[in-house]
Scaffold this motif. Structure first.
Motif, short mmCIF file in Angstrom:
data_model
loop_
_atom_site.label_atom_id
_atom_site.label_comp_id
_atom_site.label_asym_id
_atom_site.label_seq_id
_atom_site.Cartn_x
_atom_site.Cartn_y
_atom_site.Cartn_z
N SER A 179 25.15 -9.27 12.20
CA SER A 179 26.41 -8.54 12.18
C SER A 179 26.70 -7.89 13.53
CB SER A 179 26.38 -7.46 11.09
OG SER A 179 25.40 -6.49 11.39
N SER A 213 25.56 -10.27 0.87
CA SER A 213 26.54 -10.42 1.94
C SER A 213 27.22 -11.78 1.85
CB SER A 213 25.87 -10.26 3.30
OG SER A 213 26.79 -10.48 4.34
N GLY A 242 25.68 -11.43 6.55
CA GLY A 242 25.53 -10.39 7.55
C GLY A 242 24.14 -9.77 7.56
N ASN A 294 27.70 -5.49 4.60
CA ASN A 294 28.29 -6.28 5.67
C ASN A 294 28.74 -7.64 5.14
OD1 ASN A 294 28.29 -4.82 8.11
ND2 ASN A 294 26.12 -5.18 8.42
N SER A 295 30.01 -7.94 5.06
CA SER A 295 31.16 -7.05 5.28
C SER A 295 32.13 -7.26 4.13
CB SER A 295 31.85 -7.39 6.59
OG SER A 295 31.13 -6.95 7.71
N GLY A 349 31.43 -4.98 10.51
CA GLY A 349 30.21 -4.36 10.02
C GLY A 349 30.27 -2.86 9.90
N GLU A 399 35.42 0.80 8.05
CA GLU A 399 34.75 -0.23 8.83
C GLU A 399 35.21 -0.08 10.27
OE1 GLU A 399 33.72 -4.98 8.32
OE2 GLU A 399 35.80 -4.36 8.21
#
Length: 640
Positions: free
Chosen positions: A68, A115, A119, A138-139, A170, A187
């Motif tokens: 990430s 994820s 990520g 993430n994310s 991320g 974020e």
């Protein structure tokens, strides 16, 4: 991925947003603080609709391993920020034997999100609300019922933030603003083109996290990456700290404006010099100080925030083992902010210096060593107001035997008259079994009990998993008295990408259920061979700390109840299952933390009923709190 266009219904907000894409209003103050308006505001469609569209497109069906953006950014920082080793390696508050009081059974224990993008690290965090549990990794974002049923499936955060420019960079953070009964999802942005220098915040328009959000974008105007952003709910704003390199800033966002979708919401950034020890001059620069996060009743509107970090004499930069506290003040009328050195609290001796550096010290069976996430307090530092004092709890990993990690935790109390903080209790939880405990999060419930959960691993048989412990308010100070309980065992070693360092988790999160004030909810990573190329998965679970003096699942102790309702001009407040003869206080607050009325009682029985005349109050949401220095309960009431 393809951007999701705005609905026609949101065009009015889009027009305002585009108008603000020009250079926002910016005021530079003589003390170095800066006021800036957000440069982007819009309204979204319901998140449930966005998630359904993305699922139909198949964006949630593939897993692609990648490091990430925050891990990439962190590659520019010195992973061993303390080049010297100097001082006392002994621990002055070591608990080397785990508690022996039996924990109550885990209430819920279910799989969290993986994820979507693969990520790494996963940055698992989430919070519990009155009805739902919301988790981000993430994310992506996912919404569960409190029994683990997905309500909104995993959805890329770029779907939520839309064309503001999110690239799923991320470090998402989930916040449940208890007083406002709203969700905040954050974020950072900019990972595809230059420094990560834009902060994105989505504020729910109702208490339903599946509904529509206000989207805000802020530019803190720094030349370095605003890495590892951490957000904290306070009376007069949402506060930010981050690992911002040489910019060393803290920030406040205009909470009351953001809750109503105002295009005039602003932010105040405050340069921070690293405190009296000049934290950033001590070799390397991966540091993220933490602020208080209001877990119960908000402090009075306009109360200063406090910033916390610790200092270790083993870093070889002078000073003594201590907690450093600084006062952060903002004034939205003058659009300025400031910080000042506030207190310096010497602690029992500890050693946070790991010989393997920042990301090469936690062993796992047959696998690469993992990052210990040392050098700063872990997210969050929950804050609670009691009748005659305020309290907060904090925790960080430290070295107890070379590359074995233990957990130094503290409870601080603030005198409500002098406003000074003191260490009420402190200890290093490190049972002598060769198992590392790290990546923790800590919280205090409304009975004053403390819950602590964390990752575990050792070099021989314990793969990365999740455990927890805790203590009751009536137990001897400085001790985690609850026998350590396993939530989930890892079943393999974690595979870490070569170019991403040996990152682990980056954070976990403990929160308190607002429905009862005594149920702890926690999320973290663990090693699972059945998922993904890196064997990483997440778990969500809940538990309670046994009440004093009972220590058995087979006996049900009555839980103090609080209800409130309006009857014409009167607000009726009822308490049940109170302790006979124990002084209690009934208080009425507005949503910004201002106390409007207070009554004190010493009940003759276990029940209490009283009234407040609310005829002069505006139609709005208010908070009723019942409690003393031993417990508290709070409920919301909408006055008509």
């Amino acid at each position: 991925m393809k951007r999701i266009p705005l609905l026609a219904a949101a065009l009015s907000f889009a027009v305002l947003s585009f108008a603000q894409n020009k250079k926002p209003i910016e005021i530079h103050n003589a003390n170095g603080s800066t006021y800036k308006k957000c440069f982007y505001v819009r309204s979204t469609r319901p998140l449930s609709e966005i998630a359904a569209e993305e699922a139909a497109k198949g964006v949630n069906k593939s897993v692609v391993s990648h490091v990430s953006a925050d891990a990439d950014a962190r590659a520019n920082f010195n992973k061993n920020p303390h080049p010297a080793l100097n001082g006392n390696l002994s621990d002055g508050a070591l608990q080397s034997v785990m508690g022996d009081k039996r924990a109550q059974s885990i209430i819920e224990n279910f799989e969290g999100s993986q994820s979507i993008t693969g990520g790494y690290p996963m940055d698992p965090n989430g919070m519990v609300g009155t009805t739902y549990y919301v988790q981000t990794v993430n994310s992506s974002i996912e919404i569960f019922t409190k029994t683990g049923t997905p309500v909104v499936g995993p959805t890329l955060l770029s779907g939520l933030f839309g064309n503001v420019g999110s690239q799923n960079c991320g470090d998402p953070v989930t916040i449940y603003d208890k007083t406002a009964d709203r969700w905040v999802i954050t974020e950072f942005e900019g990972c595809q083109a230059g420094p990560i220098d834009t902060l994105l915040m989505a504020v729910s328009q109702t208490n339903n996290p599946s509904g529509s959000y206000w989207i805000y974008a802020f530019d803190p105007n720094i030349s370095n990456t605003d890495d590892y952003p951490k957000y904290h709910v306070w009376g007069d704003g949402y506060y930010l700290t981050c690992n911002c390199g040489n910019s060393d800033l803290v920030a406040a966002f205009q909470r009351d404006s953001m809750l109503v979708g105002s295009i005039n919401a602003g932010m105040i950034t405050i340069p921070w010099g690293g405190g009296p020890y000049n934290l950033f001059s001590c070799g390397g620069n991966f540091f993220c100080p933490m602020m208080l996060d209001a877990d119960g009743t908000l402090p009075p509107f306009g109360s200063p925030e406090y910033l916390f970090y610790y200092w270790d004499d083993n870093w070889g930069c002078g000073g003594v083992d201590s907690i450093c506290i600084e006062k952060i003040s903002v004034n939205w009328n003058t659009q300025s902010g400031s910080y000042s050195n506030y207190q310096h609290l010497p602690t029992a001796a500890f050693n946070s210096y790991f010989p393997g550096g920042f990301d090469n010290n936690i062993p796992q069976p047959g696998g690469t060593r993992l990052a210990s996430l040392d050098g700063f307090f872990n997210y969050r530092i929950p804050y609670l107001r009691w009748s005659s004092y305020n309290s907060c709890v904090m925790v960080n990993p430290i070295s107890v035997n070379g590359d074995t990690s233990g957990l130094r935790w503290y409870e601080l109390r603030q005198d409500t008259t002098t406003k000074l903080w003191s260490i009420h209790q402190q200890s290093t939880y490190a049972p002598n079994d060769g198992i590392s405990r790290w990546n923790p999060s800590i919280a205090m419930d409304n009975n004053g009990d403390i819950g602590l959960a964390y990752s575990v691993s050792d070099p021989n048989t314990v793969n990365p998993g999740i455990r927890y412990t805790g203590r009751r308010v009536c137990d001897p100070l400085n001790t985690m008295t609850i026998a350590e309980a396993t939530v989930v065992n890892g079943n393999t070693a974690v595979v870490t990408p070569q170019n991403g360092g040996n990152r682990w988790g980056d954070y976990s999160l403990m929160s308190i259920d607002p429905s009862d004030g005594i149920t702890f909810w926690y999320t973290n990573m663990y090693a699972n061979s059945s998922y993904g190329p890196q064997n990483m998965d997440t778990r969500i679970f809940s538990f309670r700390i046994p009440s004093c003096p009972l220590l058995t699942d087979n006996v049900s102790e009555p839980i103090t109840q609080l209800t409130a309702y309006q009857n014409g001009a009167m607000l009726v407040v009822k308490g049940a299952q109170l302790k006979v003869g124990e002084r209690v206080v009934v208080e009425l607050y507005d949503v910004n933390g201002k106390r409007l009325a207070q009554q004190e009682f010493v009940p003759n029985g276990s029940n209490l009923q009283t009234t407040f005349n609310v005829s002069s109050l505006a139609r709005a949401i208010y908070i009723v709190r019942l409690g003393n220095d031993s417990f508290q309960r709070a409920v919301k009431i909408a006055l008509q």
